[in-house]
Design a protein around this motif. Sequence first.
Motif, PDB file in Angstrom:
ATOM      1  N   GLY A 290      -9.078  -5.466  -0.195  1.00 19.86           N
ATOM      2  CA  GLY A 290      -8.388  -4.315  -0.754  1.00 19.86           C
ATOM      3  C   GLY A 290      -9.041  -3.826  -2.034  1.00 19.86           C
ATOM      4  O   GLY A 290     -10.085  -4.341  -2.464  1.00 19.86           O
ATOM      5  N   GLN A 291      -8.410  -2.851  -2.662  1.00 15.06           N
ATOM      6  CA  GLN A 291      -8.909  -2.273  -3.913  1.00 15.06           C
ATOM      7  C   GLN A 291      -8.148  -2.861  -5.098  1.00 15.06           C
ATOM      8  O   GLN A 291      -7.012  -3.335  -4.953  1.00 15.06           O
ATOM      9  CB  GLN A 291      -8.724  -0.746  -3.889  1.00 15.06           C
ATOM     10  CG  GLN A 291      -9.395  -0.064  -2.724  1.00 15.06           C
ATOM     11  CD  GLN A 291     -10.901  -0.225  -2.743  1.00 15.06           C
ATOM     12  OE1 GLN A 291     -11.530  -0.123  -3.800  1.00 15.06           O
ATOM     13  NE2 GLN A 291     -11.485  -0.508  -1.581  1.00 15.06           N
ATOM     14  N   GLY A 293      -5.728  -3.436  -7.883  1.00 17.95           N
ATOM     15  CA  GLY A 293      -4.394  -2.891  -8.116  1.00 17.95           C
ATOM     16  C   GLY A 293      -3.597  -2.632  -6.850  1.00 17.95           C
ATOM     17  O   GLY A 293      -2.378  -2.421  -6.919  1.00 17.95           O
ATOM     18  N   GLN A 294      -4.248  -2.635  -5.694  1.00 22.20           N
ATOM     19  CA  GLN A 294      -3.538  -2.375  -4.440  1.00 22.20           C
ATOM     20  C   GLN A 294      -2.660  -3.569  -4.078  1.00 22.20           C
ATOM     21  O   GLN A 294      -3.085  -4.711  -4.125  1.00 22.20           O
ATOM     22  CB  GLN A 294      -4.544  -2.119  -3.318  1.00 22.20           C
ATOM     23  CG  GLN A 294      -3.899  -1.865  -1.957  1.00 22.20           C
ATOM     24  CD  GLN A 294      -4.929  -1.757  -0.838  1.00 22.20           C
ATOM     25  OE1 GLN A 294      -6.129  -1.887  -1.066  1.00 22.20           O
ATOM     26  NE2 GLN A 294      -4.451  -1.534   0.382  1.00 22.20           N
ATOM     27  N   GLU A 295      -1.395  -3.301  -3.709  1.00 24.87           N
ATOM     28  CA  GLU A 295      -0.481  -4.354  -3.270  1.00 24.87           C
ATOM     29  C   GLU A 295       0.003  -4.038  -1.865  1.00 24.87           C
ATOM     30  O   GLU A 295       0.332  -2.898  -1.562  1.00 24.87           O
ATOM     31  CB  GLU A 295       0.712  -4.481  -4.217  1.00 24.87           C
ATOM     32  CG  GLU A 295       1.697  -5.581  -3.806  1.00 24.87           C
ATOM     33  CD  GLU A 295       2.874  -5.732  -4.773  1.00 24.87           C
ATOM     34  OE1 GLU A 295       2.721  -6.464  -5.757  1.00 24.87           O
ATOM     35  OE2 GLU A 295       3.924  -5.102  -4.518  1.00 24.87           O
ATOM     36  N   ILE A 296       0.022  -5.056  -1.015  1.00 27.61           N
ATOM     37  CA  ILE A 296       0.508  -4.865   0.354  1.00 27.61           C
ATOM     38  C   ILE A 296       1.507  -5.966   0.702  1.00 27.61           C
ATOM     39  O   ILE A 296       1.554  -7.014   0.043  1.00 27.61           O
ATOM     40  CB  ILE A 296      -0.636  -4.886   1.394  1.00 27.61           C
ATOM     41  CG1 ILE A 296      -1.290  -6.281   1.436  1.00 27.61           C
ATOM     42  CG2 ILE A 296      -1.647  -3.793   1.120  1.00 27.61           C
ATOM     43  CD1 ILE A 296      -2.216  -6.464   2.629  1.00 27.61           C
ATOM     44  N   GLN A 320      -1.957  -8.807  -3.680  1.00 35.24           N
ATOM     45  CA  GLN A 320      -2.397  -7.764  -4.620  1.00 35.24           C
ATOM     46  C   GLN A 320      -3.765  -8.148  -5.158  1.00 35.24           C
ATOM     47  O   GLN A 320      -3.968  -9.284  -5.603  1.00 35.24           O
ATOM     48  CB  GLN A 320      -1.403  -7.609  -5.772  1.00 35.24           C
ATOM     49  CG  GLN A 320      -1.805  -6.497  -6.741  1.00 35.24           C
ATOM     50  CD  GLN A 320      -0.743  -6.234  -7.792  1.00 35.24           C
ATOM     51  OE1 GLN A 320       0.426  -6.527  -7.590  1.00 35.24           O
ATOM     52  NE2 GLN A 320      -1.149  -5.681  -8.928  1.00 35.24           N
ATOM     53  N   TRP A 321      -4.684  -7.197  -5.117  1.00 32.86           N
ATOM     54  CA  TRP A 321      -6.051  -7.486  -5.550  1.00 32.86           C
ATOM     55  C   TRP A 321      -6.217  -7.207  -7.040  1.00 32.86           C
ATOM     56  O   TRP A 321      -5.632  -6.249  -7.575  1.00 32.86           O
ATOM     57  CB  TRP A 321      -7.043  -6.653  -4.745  1.00 32.86           C
ATOM     58  CG  TRP A 321      -7.199  -7.193  -3.347  1.00 32.86           C
ATOM     59  CD1 TRP A 321      -8.101  -8.108  -2.916  1.00 32.86           C
ATOM     60  CD2 TRP A 321      -6.392  -6.873  -2.208  1.00 32.86           C
ATOM     61  NE1 TRP A 321      -7.929  -8.391  -1.591  1.00 32.86           N
ATOM     62  CE2 TRP A 321      -6.880  -7.649  -1.119  1.00 32.86           C
ATOM     63  CE3 TRP A 321      -5.299  -6.030  -1.988  1.00 32.86           C
ATOM     64  CZ2 TRP A 321      -6.321  -7.583   0.150  1.00 32.86           C
ATOM     65  CZ3 TRP A 321      -4.737  -5.968  -0.726  1.00 32.86           C
ATOM     66  CH2 TRP A 321      -5.250  -6.735   0.325  1.00 32.86           C
ATOM     67  N   THR A 322      -6.995  -8.056  -7.701  1.00 32.09           N
ATOM     68  CA  THR A 322      -7.173  -7.947  -9.143  1.00 32.09           C
ATOM     69  C   THR A 322      -8.571  -8.391  -9.538  1.00 32.09           C
ATOM     70  O   THR A 322      -9.204  -9.188  -8.835  1.00 32.09           O
ATOM     71  CB  THR A 322      -6.131  -8.812  -9.889  1.00 32.09           C
ATOM     72  OG1 THR A 322      -6.332  -8.688 -11.297  1.00 32.09           O
ATOM     73  CG2 THR A 322      -6.250 -10.279  -9.518  1.00 32.09           C
TER      74      THR A 322
END
Length: 428
Positions: A290-291, A293-296, A320-322
């Motif tokens: 993911g990108q 800040g993106q949360e799924i 969530q990606w960080t």
Amino acid sequence: MSDQPAFTLTIDQNKYLPLDGREVHAILTVGSTGGVTTQVMPAEAAEVIIVDTSGSMSGGKIREARQAAATAVRTLRDGVLFAVIAGTEQASMVYPGGSPRMVKATPATKADAERAIGRLLAHGGTAIGEWLKLAGSVLNAHPSAIKHALLMTDGQNNERAEVFSSVLAGWSGKFVCDCLGVGDDWVPAELRKVAEAMLGTFDFVRNQADLPEYFRRLTQTSMSKTVAELSLRVWVPQTARLKFVKQVSPVLLDLTGKRADVNPLTGDYPTGSWGAEEREYHVCVEVPPGQIGQEIRAGWVKLVRPDTGDVVASGNVLAQWTDDLAQSTRINGKVAHYTGQAELHELIQDGLSARAMGDVDTATARLVKARELAAESGREDTARLLEKVVEVDPATGTARLRRNVDKADEIELDTGSVRTSRLRKEGN
């Protein structure tokens, strides 16, 4: 006052992933208050007691087995449906006699059953699959009951492997079966297969004089169940893959292969019957990158009654990606703990298998590492058993397998490896 238990589902995880992170791990803690009180009718239950009466049970073993089966009968709650089966190369009804059926427990029927049990004699061979088929046929006549079987054996299964496997596959999930191995002539791998297929437990009765107490305790636990079946219903997104679902406490049990599809994205995983208790499960989901800040929602977990589809608890597994290294490298305590417990089990199983095949180097390496991990994780009981199989020279640090290992010690180590310890709370 309702007799319906209350369920809770809590999820422990670190949702943060590095940019290339793909795996999401979560521990699901499921708790039940039970629900039965003295003011409501208890749940309908059906209990089958299976006693190995093969030739190897002669002498003191059959006497202890008769006493244990009688103890289980006395422990039954009045009104519970029950039957007693004797197992040799065939399976036969001990009580009630005649055609396969069950009767309700009353003072009179329990006394009759005890008299029938007292006439059991040891003879013949061992065919565990036949025993399970007969137990299944009498239990299957009561679909709404909480169905449980208690099986004990002291010997090796004489059935062909494919026949045994076919029976386990055919009856998997139809009832819960707890197993006991007595003495040191039985094969833990065989009872492990039964426990895994039937969502039960298996244990080692080292001293046959303790058999009645094991029967009493397992029957009492069965009598405390209030819900016949619950499933973990797990949804994952179309772009994700559910890698596994495993029970990790109180014992290790891989549920991944027991999936029943609800739809292409959702599957049900059976958990068996429930009373007032708490269990924990480990879920792993593989997600696409993911990108920042993106949360799924990587998973949506529901605890459902498979007969009605009613949802009794639910929770979300998140990702969530960080680019914050401190966040993405922090391992959740429960995930780390149960990952270590699973590793300990695998090391012991690999080590014992290598030892049986004569691969001394592999056996030594695996069992020494298991000994270290057991000590680090507070599993003093397992560490002590490992010290009876492998030793380390304190002066040189050289590890080696012990030459003369008591077969009972090896079986106890093997069977005990599926039990896990709970994560200690801070300050304890």
